[in-house]
Scaffold this motif. Structure first.
Motif, mmCIF file in Angstrom:
data_model
loop_
_atom_site.group_PDB
_atom_site.id
_atom_site.type_symbol
_atom_site.label_atom_id
_atom_site.label_comp_id
_atom_site.label_asym_id
_atom_site.label_seq_id
_atom_site.Cartn_x
_atom_site.Cartn_y
_atom_site.Cartn_z
ATOM 1 N N THR A 145 0.850 -1.196 -0.100
ATOM 2 C CA THR A 145 0.141 -0.047 0.013
ATOM 3 C C THR A 145 0.869 1.319 -0.021
ATOM 4 O OG1 THR A 145 -1.890 -1.098 1.109
ATOM 5 C CG2 THR A 145 -1.791 1.209 1.411
ATOM 6 N N ARG B 36 -3.591 10.589 -11.780
ATOM 7 C CA ARG B 36 -3.568 8.884 -11.486
ATOM 8 C C ARG B 36 -3.224 8.242 -13.037
ATOM 9 N NH1 ARG B 36 -9.751 6.967 -10.486
ATOM 10 N NH2 ARG B 36 -9.765 7.584 -12.782
ATOM 11 N N CYS C 77 0.407 7.903 -12.791
ATOM 12 C CA CYS C 77 0.757 6.825 -11.987
ATOM 13 C C CYS C 77 0.633 5.517 -12.563
ATOM 14 C CB CYS C 77 0.064 6.962 -10.487
ATOM 15 S SG CYS C 77 0.755 5.977 -9.172
ATOM 16 N N GLU C 78 -0.634 5.174 -13.135
ATOM 17 C CA GLU C 78 -1.051 4.235 -13.780
ATOM 18 C C GLU C 78 -0.113 3.798 -14.838
ATOM 19 O OE1 GLU C 78 -4.804 4.707 -15.594
ATOM 20 O OE2 GLU C 78 -5.778 4.371 -13.689
ATOM 21 N N PHE D 262 -3.162 -3.250 -9.701
ATOM 22 C CA PHE D 262 -3.269 -1.858 -8.583
ATOM 23 C C PHE D 262 -4.537 -1.636 -8.628
ATOM 24 C CE2 PHE D 262 -1.013 -0.460 -12.730
ATOM 25 C CZ PHE D 262 -1.929 0.224 -13.165
ATOM 26 N N THR D 263 -4.735 -0.788 -7.387
ATOM 27 C CA THR D 263 -6.131 -0.344 -7.002
ATOM 28 C C THR D 263 -5.813 0.951 -6.451
ATOM 29 O OG1 THR D 263 -7.352 -2.555 -6.648
ATOM 30 C CG2 THR D 263 -8.408 -0.741 -6.030
ATOM 31 N N PHE D 264 -6.771 1.988 -6.900
ATOM 32 C CA PHE D 264 -6.714 3.529 -6.376
ATOM 33 C C PHE D 264 -7.734 3.569 -5.349
ATOM 34 C CE2 PHE D 264 -3.177 4.971 -8.616
ATOM 35 C CZ PHE D 264 -3.165 4.641 -9.915
ATOM 36 N N ARG E 163 -4.056 6.997 -2.181
ATOM 37 C CA ARG E 163 -3.497 5.704 -1.944
ATOM 38 C C ARG E 163 -3.687 4.852 -3.080
ATOM 39 N NH1 ARG E 163 -4.132 3.730 4.393
ATOM 40 N NH2 ARG E 163 -3.588 5.491 5.367
ATOM 41 N N CYS E 164 -2.581 3.780 -3.184
ATOM 42 C CA CYS E 164 -2.618 2.935 -4.204
ATOM 43 C C CYS E 164 -2.064 1.628 -3.693
ATOM 44 C CB CYS E 164 -1.772 3.262 -5.196
ATOM 45 S SG CYS E 164 -1.555 2.198 -6.816
ATOM 46 N N VAL F 9 -0.962 -2.156 -4.494
ATOM 47 C CA VAL F 9 -0.255 -2.764 -5.682
ATOM 48 C C VAL F 9 0.156 -4.004 -5.165
ATOM 49 C CG1 VAL F 9 1.695 -2.591 -7.322
ATOM 50 C CG2 VAL F 9 1.019 -0.768 -6.351
ATOM 51 N N ASP G 54 -12.572 5.263 -8.836
ATOM 52 C CA ASP G 54 -11.253 4.257 -8.430
ATOM 53 C C ASP G 54 -11.538 2.932 -9.122
ATOM 54 O OD1 ASP G 54 -11.165 5.271 -4.785
ATOM 55 O OD2 ASP G 54 -10.763 6.347 -6.808
ATOM 56 N N ALA H 49 -9.241 -0.654 -10.760
ATOM 57 C CA ALA H 49 -7.847 -1.534 -10.685
ATOM 58 C C ALA H 49 -7.636 -1.737 -12.016
ATOM 59 C CB ALA H 49 -7.810 -2.663 -9.703
#
Length: 270
Positions: A134, A146, A149-150, A162-164, A170-171, A173, A240, A242
């Motif tokens: 996390t 985002r 970041c992806e 990964f989930t935002f 937070r992410c 991974v 959000d 993933a």
């Protein structure tokens, strides 16, 4: 041996793949089990359950079935009203509730596409040699950040999904166990506008941020980056979500779902 957290975590991983969502909702044991998990006292189980439901609700034809599942809406309302839960859990429960409360627009699929989706069912169902990390990401303020970041995470070899959680910046991974956490921080720092810190719990159970070395870390990059969300399945809403690679073995996927469904419907002794 299966337990609540391991079952819902694997089910969440499956639901993160758009190709799997229709089949999961159609399974007779999964939705009733997820409704029961909404009453679970373990916040990790509860969060994973809500993440699973959020993925499943990304497919519009699933919404009526989910909404009409016995106890679904009432259980979501109970989660929203429950005291002592984290902001992320409450917000995600409210988001799922709102989505299921809206009228669903029917989506018609051609027989050819239906066959294609079925043949891809349950890709990436499990990865035993993986770990979850996390990250708190400074600068993760909007969908544009985002997206940066992806792109950075997708380039790192060994990243599975990964989930935002945008509200808390937070992410989460999921990576191969042999991938150093610092490689994630290095890839994110390469965007020049984002900075990652690892979120862990101390001995008192409190969450703390651990700085990660982001310079001088060798990052193995993917030479080929696959498509993750086809345009026809990609959610248009700013929510959000993933993304998950489709590289894991698909053998025994059906048997895992069968076992999980049996557990969901018959083994609730927490």
């Amino acid at each position: 041996m299966m337990d609540a957290l391991s079952v819902v975590t694997q089910l969440r991983d499956l639901a993160s793949e758009p190709h799997n969502r229709e089949q999961i909702v159609q399974d007779q044991g999964c939705l009733p089990g997820l409704v029961l998990f909404l009453d679970h006292q373990n916040p990790d189980v509860l969060l994973a359950t809500l993440q699973t439901l959020r993925y499943l609700a990304d497919l519009p034809p699933n919404i009526p079935t989910m909404k009409n599942e016995l106890g679904m809406m009432m259980s979501l309302e109970n989660v929203i009203a429950r005291e002592g839960l984290s902001v992320d859990i409450t917000a995600l429960a409210q988001e799922v509730f709102n989505i299921l409360s809206r009228p669903a627009n029917p989506v018609h699929h051609s027989p050819e596409r239906q066959r294609k989706k079925k043949s891809q069912f349950f890709i990436n169902s499990s990865n035993k040699k993986a770990k979850s990390v996390t990250l708190h990401i400074q600068g993760l303020d909007n969908t544009a950040q985002r997206g940066l970041c992806e792109e950075a995470l997708l380039k790192v070899k060994g990243v599975i999904s990964f989930t935002f959680q945008m509200a808390s910046k937070r992410c989460t991974v999921r990576i191969r166990s042999d991938v150093p956490t610092e490689s994630l921080a290095s890839a994110i720092a390469a965007t020049k506008v984002l900075l990652a810190q690892q979120v862990v719990k101390n001995e008192a159970g409190e969450e703390v941020f651990i700085p990660l070395k982001s310079s001088g870390v060798q990052v193995q990059q993917n030479s080929m980056i696959p498509s993750y969300l086809p345009e026809e399945d990609s959610p248009g809403k700013e929510v959000d979500r993933a993304l998950s690679r489709t590289t894991a073995k698909s053998d025994s996927n059906g048997s895992w779902l069968s076992s999980a469904a049996t557990f969901l419907t018959k083994t609730f002794y927490w």
